[in-house]
Scaffold this motif. Structure first.
Motif, PDB file in Angstrom:
ATOM      1  N   PHE A   8       0.299  33.854  39.164  1.00  0.00           N
ATOM      2  CA  PHE A   8       0.043  33.376  37.804  1.00  0.00           C
ATOM      3  C   PHE A   8      -0.888  34.337  37.072  1.00  0.00           C
ATOM      4  O   PHE A   8      -1.935  34.713  37.615  1.00  0.00           O
ATOM      5  N   PRO A  12      -3.345  27.616  36.904  1.00  0.00           N
ATOM      6  CA  PRO A  12      -3.857  26.276  36.575  1.00  0.00           C
ATOM      7  C   PRO A  12      -4.950  25.824  37.550  1.00  0.00           C
ATOM      8  O   PRO A  12      -5.683  24.899  37.268  1.00  0.00           O
ATOM      9  N   ARG A  16      -9.396  28.429  42.135  1.00  0.00           N
ATOM     10  CA  ARG A  16      -9.748  27.703  43.364  1.00  0.00           C
ATOM     11  C   ARG A  16      -8.874  28.100  44.551  1.00  0.00           C
ATOM     12  O   ARG A  16      -9.016  27.580  45.650  1.00  0.00           O
ATOM     13  N   LEU A  18      -5.650  27.583  45.115  1.00  0.00           N
ATOM     14  CA  LEU A  18      -4.681  26.573  45.572  1.00  0.00           C
ATOM     15  C   LEU A  18      -3.231  26.939  45.248  1.00  0.00           C
ATOM     16  O   LEU A  18      -2.310  26.375  45.836  1.00  0.00           O
ATOM     17  N   PHE A  42       3.648  31.840  32.272  1.00  0.00           N
ATOM     18  CA  PHE A  42       4.617  30.771  32.553  1.00  0.00           C
ATOM     19  C   PHE A  42       5.968  31.102  31.922  1.00  0.00           C
ATOM     20  O   PHE A  42       7.014  30.873  32.526  1.00  0.00           O
ATOM     21  N   MET A  45       7.926  33.699  33.889  1.00  0.00           N
ATOM     22  CA  MET A  45       8.473  33.171  35.148  1.00  0.00           C
ATOM     23  C   MET A  45       9.857  32.566  34.953  1.00  0.00           C
ATOM     24  O   MET A  45      10.600  32.382  35.914  1.00  0.00           O
ATOM     25  N   GLY A  57      12.171  29.915  39.217  1.00  0.00           N
ATOM     26  CA  GLY A  57      11.219  30.309  38.175  1.00  0.00           C
ATOM     27  C   GLY A  57       9.773  30.110  38.579  1.00  0.00           C
ATOM     28  O   GLY A  57       8.930  29.715  37.763  1.00  0.00           O
ATOM     29  N   ILE A  59       6.228  31.310  41.222  1.00  0.00           N
ATOM     30  CA  ILE A  59       5.542  32.347  42.021  1.00  0.00           C
ATOM     31  C   ILE A  59       5.145  31.731  43.350  1.00  0.00           C
ATOM     32  O   ILE A  59       5.091  30.493  43.455  1.00  0.00           O
ATOM     33  N   PRO A  60       4.949  32.426  44.437  1.00  0.00           N
ATOM     34  CA  PRO A  60       4.993  33.890  44.542  1.00  0.00           C
ATOM     35  C   PRO A  60       6.377  34.416  44.925  1.00  0.00           C
ATOM     36  O   PRO A  60       7.231  33.678  45.382  1.00  0.00           O
ATOM     37  N   SER A  72       6.838  31.069  49.650  1.00  0.00           N
ATOM     38  CA  SER A  72       5.622  31.535  50.335  1.00  0.00           C
ATOM     39  C   SER A  72       5.743  31.424  51.855  1.00  0.00           C
ATOM     40  O   SER A  72       5.295  32.325  52.584  1.00  0.00           O
ATOM     41  N   GLY A  73       6.400  30.373  52.335  1.00  0.00           N
ATOM     42  CA  GLY A  73       6.542  30.216  53.795  1.00  0.00           C
ATOM     43  C   GLY A  73       7.398  31.319  54.380  1.00  0.00           C
ATOM     44  O   GLY A  73       7.080  31.894  55.421  1.00  0.00           O
TER      45      GLY A  73
HETATM   46  N1  LIG Z   1       8.295  26.473  47.836  1.00  0.00           N
HETATM   47  C1  LIG Z   1       7.767  27.442  46.917  1.00  0.00           C
HETATM   48  C2  LIG Z   1       7.017  26.700  45.816  1.00  0.00           C
HETATM   49  C3  LIG Z   1       6.323  27.666  44.878  1.00  0.00           C
HETATM   50  C4  LIG Z   1       5.522  26.926  43.828  1.00  0.00           C
HETATM   51  O1  LIG Z   1       5.349  25.708  43.874  1.00  0.00           O
HETATM   52  N2  LIG Z   1       5.007  27.708  42.886  1.00  0.00           N
HETATM   53  C5  LIG Z   1       4.216  27.121  41.808  1.00  0.00           C
HETATM   54  C6  LIG Z   1       2.785  27.637  41.871  1.00  0.00           C
HETATM   55  S1  LIG Z   1       2.036  27.274  43.385  1.00  0.00           S
HETATM   56  C7  LIG Z   1       1.883  25.464  43.223  1.00  0.00           C
HETATM   57  C8  LIG Z   1       0.546  25.063  42.652  1.00  0.00           C
HETATM   58  C9  LIG Z   1       0.340  25.060  41.272  1.00  0.00           C
HETATM   59  C10 LIG Z   1      -0.897  24.693  40.774  1.00  0.00           C
HETATM   60  C11 LIG Z   1      -1.907  24.327  41.649  1.00  0.00           C
HETATM   61  N3  LIG Z   1      -3.193  23.978  41.114  1.00  0.00           N
HETATM   62  O2  LIG Z   1      -4.087  23.566  41.904  1.00  0.00           O
HETATM   63  O3  LIG Z   1      -3.379  24.059  39.895  1.00  0.00           O
HETATM   64  C12 LIG Z   1      -1.688  24.313  43.009  1.00  0.00           C
HETATM   65  C13 LIG Z   1      -0.457  24.705  43.508  1.00  0.00           C
HETATM   66  C14 LIG Z   1       4.832  27.550  40.491  1.00  0.00           C
HETATM   67  O4  LIG Z   1       5.255  28.687  40.339  1.00  0.00           O
HETATM   68  N4  LIG Z   1       4.837  26.584  39.559  1.00  0.00           N
HETATM   69  C15 LIG Z   1       5.369  26.873  38.241  1.00  0.00           C
HETATM   70  C16 LIG Z   1       6.688  26.183  38.047  1.00  0.00           C
HETATM   71  O5  LIG Z   1       7.141  25.499  38.997  1.00  0.00           O
HETATM   72  O6  LIG Z   1       7.246  26.317  36.934  1.00  0.00           O
HETATM   73  C17 LIG Z   1       6.857  28.416  47.663  1.00  0.00           C
HETATM   74  O7  LIG Z   1       6.219  27.963  48.620  1.00  0.00           O
HETATM   75  O8  LIG Z   1       6.773  29.600  47.301  1.00  0.00           O
END
Ligand SMILES: N[C@@H](CCC(=O)N[C@@H](CSCc1ccc([N+](=O)[O-])cc1)C(=O)NCC(=O)O)C(=O)O
Length: 216
Positions: A8, A12, A16, A18, A42, A45, A57, A59-60, A72-73
């Motif tokens: 990102f 968001p 932290r 997360l 955003f 993406m 759409g 990350i990562p 990510s896994g």
């Molecule tokens: N299964 C995929 C899931 C990836 C995923 O959930 N990415 C999220 C960011 S990490 C998830 C995340 C987001 C925010 C917080 N936070 O604490 O603010 C924590 C985790 C994303 O790109 N979201 C944008 C979208 O879906 O359009 C992976 O593990 O790579």
């Protein structure tokens, strides 16, 4: 050749650690591999160029040479298989570490994320309180089972592995919620993960991105 991951531009989680790029950064640091970061808005993406890498759409992503990988896994597993430092030498132990990777993202993470999303999106609903009590009980069920398995061990199955990396990353989403703290051995397990130099380097790098957005 240096790998490139995506993260990102404006996380968001406000630094932290997360968001799920953090677990890829951590894995790269554990195996001693350098990496560059492409920061995405955003909007970016959801553009065709990124969707070609990550169909949802998100990350990562991870790119190196002619390899482009998402999830990510899967990225952590690839790094663990390609480089030393995240999987044991013993063949059966390596497979067991993979089982913990899957358990982290498919058994432990869903109830934790569901609780988090309910807190974010449903807190004004009339049925929020009873639903939240139910969601938290589901999280406690998994935490209790994990706590019983871990006991007083440092890591899940011998030395630190990619399974621990993913599981600590998942449990960090509960840090400070009170739920993780109900299981002292799990809170200590997470703290052990956070104390790892590789984690510290990864966390500092993702925090620097957030802090740069605040400096502007
Ligand atoms: N299964 C995929 C899931 C990836 C995923 O959930 N990415 C999220 C960011 S990490 C998830 C995340 C987001 C925010 C917080 N936070 O604490 O603010 C924590 C985790 C994303 O790109 N979201 C944008 C979208 O879906 O359009 C992976 O593990 O790579």
């Amino acid at each position: 050749m240096t790998a490139t991951i995506t993260a990102f531009a404006q996380s968001p989680d406000r630094g932290r650690g997360l968001a799920r790029d953090m677990r890829v950064r951590w894995a790269l640091e554990e195996v001693g591999q350098p990496y560059d970061v492409r920061l995405l808005s955003f909007k970016a993406m959801k553009q065709r160029a990124h969707l070609a890498l990550q169909p949802f759409g998100q990350i990562p992503t991870y790119e190196k040479g002619d390899l482009a990988l998402f999830d990510s896994g899967a990225i952590v597993l690839h790094l663990a298989q390609r480089h030393a430092g995240l999987l044991p030498d013993d063949a059966n132990a390596r497979v067991r570490a993979g089982a913990w990777m899957f358990a982290a993202v498919s058994t432990m993470e869903p109830p934790i994320v569901e609780r988090e999303m309910a807190r974010l999106l449903e807190s004004r609903e009339a049925w929020y309180a009873p639903r939240m009590a139910m969601l938290e009980q589901r999280v406690r069920t998994r935490l209790g089972q994990l706590s019983a398995h871990l006991g007083d061990a440092d890591w899940l199955d011998g030395g630190f592995s990619a399974g621990d990396l993913l599981l600590v990353s998942v449990l960090l989403r509960l840090k400070g919620s009170g739920l993780l703290e109900e299981y002292p051995n799990l809170a200590a397990y997470v703290a052990r993960g956070e104390a790892r130099p590789a984690y510290q380097r990864a966390f500092a790098a993702q925090l620097a991105v957030f802090e740069a957005t605040q400096a502007g």
